[in-house]
Motif scaffolding. Structure first.
Motif, mmCIF file in Angstrom:
data_model
loop_
_atom_site.group_PDB
_atom_site.id
_atom_site.type_symbol
_atom_site.label_atom_id
_atom_site.label_comp_id
_atom_site.label_asym_id
_atom_site.label_seq_id
_atom_site.Cartn_x
_atom_site.Cartn_y
_atom_site.Cartn_z
ATOM 1 N N THR A 142 0.809 -1.220 0.000
ATOM 2 C CA THR A 142 0.000 0.000 0.000
ATOM 3 C C THR A 142 0.842 1.271 0.000
ATOM 4 O OG1 THR A 142 -0.148 -0.133 2.416
ATOM 5 C CG2 THR A 142 -1.944 -1.124 1.140
ATOM 6 N N LEU A 144 3.315 1.732 -1.962
ATOM 7 C CA LEU A 144 3.829 1.887 -3.334
ATOM 8 C C LEU A 144 5.341 2.090 -3.342
ATOM 9 C CD1 LEU A 144 1.049 4.150 -4.930
ATOM 10 C CD2 LEU A 144 1.301 1.664 -5.042
ATOM 11 N N LEU A 263 -2.242 -4.873 -6.067
ATOM 12 C CA LEU A 263 -2.469 -3.431 -5.949
ATOM 13 C C LEU A 263 -2.759 -2.803 -7.310
ATOM 14 C CD1 LEU A 263 0.153 -1.415 -6.895
ATOM 15 C CD2 LEU A 263 1.230 -2.698 -5.055
ATOM 16 N N TYR A 264 -2.244 -3.408 -8.392
ATOM 17 C CA TYR A 264 -2.469 -2.864 -9.733
ATOM 18 C C TYR A 264 -3.936 -2.980 -10.155
ATOM 19 C CZ TYR A 264 2.548 -2.395 -10.514
ATOM 20 O OH TYR A 264 3.869 -2.014 -10.436
ATOM 21 N N LEU A 267 -5.574 0.463 -8.473
ATOM 22 C CA LEU A 267 -5.011 1.792 -8.678
ATOM 23 C C LEU A 267 -5.922 2.636 -9.569
ATOM 24 C CD1 LEU A 267 -1.181 1.184 -9.230
ATOM 25 C CD2 LEU A 267 -2.269 2.358 -7.308
ATOM 26 N N LYS A 268 -6.338 3.794 -9.081
ATOM 27 C CA LYS A 268 -7.086 4.729 -9.914
ATOM 28 C C LYS A 268 -6.149 5.613 -10.727
ATOM 29 C CE LYS A 268 -11.138 4.986 -6.875
ATOM 30 N NZ LYS A 268 -12.029 5.875 -6.079
ATOM 31 N N THR A 269 -4.946 5.782 -10.227
ATOM 32 C CA THR A 269 -3.936 6.565 -10.939
ATOM 33 C C THR A 269 -2.697 5.687 -11.092
ATOM 34 O OG1 THR A 269 -4.770 8.563 -9.871
ATOM 35 C CG2 THR A 269 -2.642 8.729 -11.002
ATOM 36 N N PRO A 270 -2.582 4.964 -12.198
ATOM 37 C CA PRO A 270 -1.458 4.040 -12.376
ATOM 38 C C PRO A 270 -0.094 4.716 -12.260
ATOM 39 C CG PRO A 270 -3.137 3.647 -14.047
ATOM 40 C CD PRO A 270 -3.516 4.912 -13.334
ATOM 41 N N ALA A 273 2.243 4.236 -9.251
ATOM 42 C CA ALA A 273 3.046 3.023 -9.067
ATOM 43 C C ALA A 273 4.367 3.082 -9.835
ATOM 44 C CB ALA A 273 2.244 1.810 -9.496
#
Length: 295
Positions: A142, A144, A263-264, A267-270, A273
């Motif tokens: 979490t 990242l 987690l991928y 993700l709303k905003t890649p 990551a």
């Protein structure tokens, strides 16, 4: 002859000659008048008119853009030599060249397996006491952060994800493996690296998965571990963590980044990551599916 008589003679001669001259002149004048009359009576030719041209309607007009036309061509590949300076241009009227589209190079080629083999063998050869091995499991997903979990002195292992990016592995149709992958898996076993296979299939399909791995040559002796879903609430993420408790999971091979960590999938905003990208090729390996549909 005296002058009075001569004058009288000339006058008489003039009177005699006058009627004949007048008679001769009148017919000529009359003929000229008749000729003029005939010319007047003939219709004058009408002036020639230009043929009617078709009216070009607005919708029929072809507008030519200013400047020469051009074809946008993709640049040639790097190993293509430029044309010689003395080459002639294409003839007028020739069809425009087709845009060159370089052949797509798959991001998950078998070269990824070569990189995985080299990395795994190097990591497995380390003395875990003198230099700890690097795990492919994130320490705190979490956050990242690319920080990895501790391997301690657990035996090394490599995990292969069987599921395609858009679904689950199908043992009934996906039974074809690449011979190069068979060779690589045997090399990993020779280096005392344990092999595991993971899928989102329920554990009831373990026999089918085992059969396909054996028949394809990937696990001919049925020695490898198989990680499947045991309960409805299970996730592959939990199965990876369980494996990390017994082994040092030094490398994971999958066809999508969510095969490395779930987690991928959330993700709303890649772009957030991006720090994890340093693990791709160094513990995480984007590679072809181990088993595909036979040809």
């Amino acid at each position: 002859m005296n002058k009075p008589r001569m004058t009288l003679t000339l006058l008489l001669a003039a009177q005699i000659a006058l009627p004949g001259c007048v008679a001769a002149v009148i017919p000529l004048a009359a003929s000229g008048a008749i000729l003029n009359q005939e010319r007047k009576s003939e219709p004058e030719p009408e002036p020639k008119s230009e043929p009617d041209l078709p009216v070009l309607r607005k919708e029929d007009r072809v507008l030519t853009p200013p400047g020469p036309a051009y074809v946008d061509i993709a640049p040639p590949p790097a190993n293509t030599a430029p044309p010689a300076p003395n080459e002639t241009a294409d003839p007028v009227g020739a069809e425009p060249p087709t845009a060159r589209v370089p052949a797509a190079t798959p991001a998950r080629s078998l070269r990824a397996y070569d990189a995985l083999l080299s990395y795994a063998v190097t990591e497995a050869a380390r003395d875990p006491v003198e230099r700890p091995r690097m795990s492919a499991v994130l320490q705190a997903p979490t956050s990242l952060s690319p920080a990895r979990a501790d391997c301690s002195i657990r035996p090394p292992a490599v995990l292969f994800d069987l599921d395609p990016a858009d679904g689950l592995f199908d043992p009934d149709t996906m039974d074809h493996s690449d011979p190069l992958l068979d060779v690589m898996v045997r090399r990993l076993r020779a280096e005392a690296i344990d092999i595991f296979w993971i899928s989102g299939l329920p554990a009831l399909r373990a026999g089918d998965v085992r059969r396909v791995l054996k028949n394809s040559g990937l696990d001919p002796k049925s020695d490898d571990g198989i990680l499947l879903i045991q309960r409805s609430e299970d996730r592959k993420q939990e199965r990876r963590k369980q494996l990390q408790e017994t082994h040092c999971l030094i490398a994971i091979a999958g066809d999508t980044r969510s095969d490395f960590d779930e987690l991928y999938e959330y993700l709303k905003t890649p772009e957030l990551a991006q720090p994890l990208e340093e693990l791709v090729g160094s513990g995480w390996f984007l590679a072809p599916l181990p088993l595909t549909q036979g040809q």
